[in-house]
Design a protein around this motif. Structure first.
Motif, PDB file in Angstrom:
ATOM      1  N   HIS A  48      38.516 -43.438 -10.520  1.00  0.00           N
ATOM      2  CA  HIS A  48      38.179 -42.758 -11.764  1.00  0.00           C
ATOM      3  C   HIS A  48      36.856 -42.035 -11.568  1.00  0.00           C
ATOM      4  O   HIS A  48      36.063 -42.393 -10.688  1.00  0.00           O
ATOM      5  CB  HIS A  48      38.076 -43.771 -12.904  1.00  0.00           C
ATOM      6  N   TYR A  49      36.624 -41.070 -12.405  1.00  0.00           N
ATOM      7  CA  TYR A  49      35.387 -40.310 -12.328  1.00  0.00           C
ATOM      8  C   TYR A  49      34.160 -41.216 -12.410  1.00  0.00           C
ATOM      9  O   TYR A  49      33.111 -40.920 -11.845  1.00  0.00           O
ATOM     10  CB  TYR A  49      35.371 -39.283 -13.467  1.00  0.00           C
ATOM     11  N   SER A  50      34.315 -42.329 -13.094  1.00  0.00           N
ATOM     12  CA  SER A  50      33.209 -43.278 -13.229  1.00  0.00           C
ATOM     13  C   SER A  50      32.902 -43.990 -11.917  1.00  0.00           C
ATOM     14  O   SER A  50      31.838 -44.592 -11.764  1.00  0.00           O
ATOM     15  CB  SER A  50      33.556 -44.332 -14.280  1.00  0.00           C
ATOM     16  N   GLY A  51      33.859 -43.931 -10.992  1.00  0.00           N
ATOM     17  CA  GLY A  51      33.688 -44.608  -9.710  1.00  0.00           C
ATOM     18  C   GLY A  51      34.548 -45.849  -9.560  1.00  0.00           C
ATOM     19  O   GLY A  51      34.628 -46.413  -8.469  1.00  0.00           O
ATOM     20  N   ALA A  52      35.200 -46.275 -10.627  1.00  0.00           N
ATOM     21  CA  ALA A  52      36.077 -47.440 -10.557  1.00  0.00           C
ATOM     22  C   ALA A  52      37.296 -47.129  -9.703  1.00  0.00           C
ATOM     23  O   ALA A  52      37.882 -46.059  -9.817  1.00  0.00           O
ATOM     24  CB  ALA A  52      36.517 -47.847 -11.957  1.00  0.00           C
ATOM     25  N   THR A  53      37.664 -48.073  -8.847  1.00  0.00           N
ATOM     26  CA  THR A  53      38.773 -47.831  -7.927  1.00  0.00           C
ATOM     27  C   THR A  53      39.838 -48.916  -8.027  1.00  0.00           C
ATOM     28  O   THR A  53      39.579 -50.044  -8.462  1.00  0.00           O
ATOM     29  CB  THR A  53      38.295 -47.769  -6.467  1.00  0.00           C
ATOM     30  N   ASP A  54      41.033 -48.552  -7.630  1.00  0.00           N
ATOM     31  CA  ASP A  54      42.135 -49.490  -7.424  1.00  0.00           C
ATOM     32  C   ASP A  54      42.802 -49.110  -6.122  1.00  0.00           C
ATOM     33  O   ASP A  54      42.879 -47.918  -5.794  1.00  0.00           O
ATOM     34  CB  ASP A  54      43.150 -49.417  -8.566  1.00  0.00           C
ATOM     35  N   GLY A  55      43.251 -50.117  -5.410  1.00  0.00           N
ATOM     36  CA  GLY A  55      43.837 -49.816  -4.111  1.00  0.00           C
ATOM     37  C   GLY A  55      45.051 -50.653  -3.802  1.00  0.00           C
ATOM     38  O   GLY A  55      45.347 -51.634  -4.484  1.00  0.00           O
ATOM     39  N   ASN A  56      45.764 -50.243  -2.772  1.00  0.00           N
ATOM     40  CA  ASN A  56      46.935 -50.970  -2.309  1.00  0.00           C
ATOM     41  C   ASN A  56      46.462 -52.125  -1.422  1.00  0.00           C
ATOM     42  O   ASN A  56      45.809 -51.877  -0.401  1.00  0.00           O
ATOM     43  CB  ASN A  56      47.849 -50.028  -1.521  1.00  0.00           C
TER      44      ASN A  56
END
Lengths: 107, 121
Positions: B52-60
């Motif tokens: 996200h633009y905020s820097g929050a990430t999700d990954g596999n």
């Protein structure tokens, strides 16, 4: 991970035919499904989101339905430009997962 | 109209690190999520992760220990770094925009054209 089982893996059809592609999720995912079309050598194109919402610019011969675990993509009155590979994708839970694809070929 | 363009090396040696950049043009990066997806030759699509633009990430999880996704707001770019490459990482890598909120997901509606990455010595 949520498994998305797509059937058939390939189908042959003629211009003017109706084709139905099915996707089954390994668990209930509400309506959190998108459908994509991919032509050879090109990036995927979003056709449908939220199981049944047609994207702007996508012809009305494309439609999606389903909820829970079973989803369908229906293409009525096939046009020459529709012969491509189609993928379903669940966006209910990470990691997002795709079906293995359905290759739609000209008979 | 938002457009995406991937850039990076076409050839990477085994065990090395891949760095790809996706440049966003024609719109803002705010409020949306920015994804990386890959496709091995002749195979299906695999979601790598998003930011996200905020820097929050999700990954596999299958890749998460090797993957870092970052965003450069000043340049309207986001990036993918993948370490310890093997031949199995040979694929077309796509970036895409995902429009979603707490209770809705409008799918990945804008895609880059993709960049082919080959892992070979």
């Amino acid at each position: 991970d949520i498994q998305m089982t797509q059937t058939p893996s390939s189908v042959s059809a003629s211009v003017g035919d109706r084709v139905i592609i099915t996707c089954r999720a390994s668990q209930h995912i509400g309506a959190w499904v998108s459908w994509y079309q991919q032509e050879p050598g090109k990036a995927p194109r979003l056709l449908i989101s939220a199981a049944s919402t047609l994207q702007s610019g996508v012809p009305s011969r494309f439609s999606g339905s389903g909820s829970g675990t079973d989803f369908t993509l229906t293409i009525t009155t096939l046009q020459p430009e529709d012969f491509a590979t189609y993928y379903c994708q669940q966006c209910y839970h990470f990691p997002y997962t795709f079906g293995q694809g359905t290759r739609l070929e000209i008979k | 109209q938002v457009q995406l363009q991937e850039s990076g090396p076409g050839l990477v040696k085994p065990s090395e690190t891949l760095s790809l950049t996706c440049t966003v043009s024609g719109g803002s990066m705010g409020t949306d999520y920015w994804s990386w997806i890959r496709q091995a030759p002749g195979k299906g699509l695999e979601w790598i992760g998003n930011i996200h633009y905020s820097g929050a990430t999700d990954g596999n999880p299958s890749l998460k220990s090797r993957v870092t996704i970052d965003v450069d707001r000043s340049r309207t770019q986001f990036s993918l770094e993948m370490t310890s490459l093997t031949a199995a990482d040979t694929a077309m890598y796509y970036c895409a925009r995902e429009v979603r909120g707490f209770d809705y997901n409008n799918g990945m509606d804008v895609w880059g054209q993709g960049t082919m990455v080959t892992v070979s010595s």
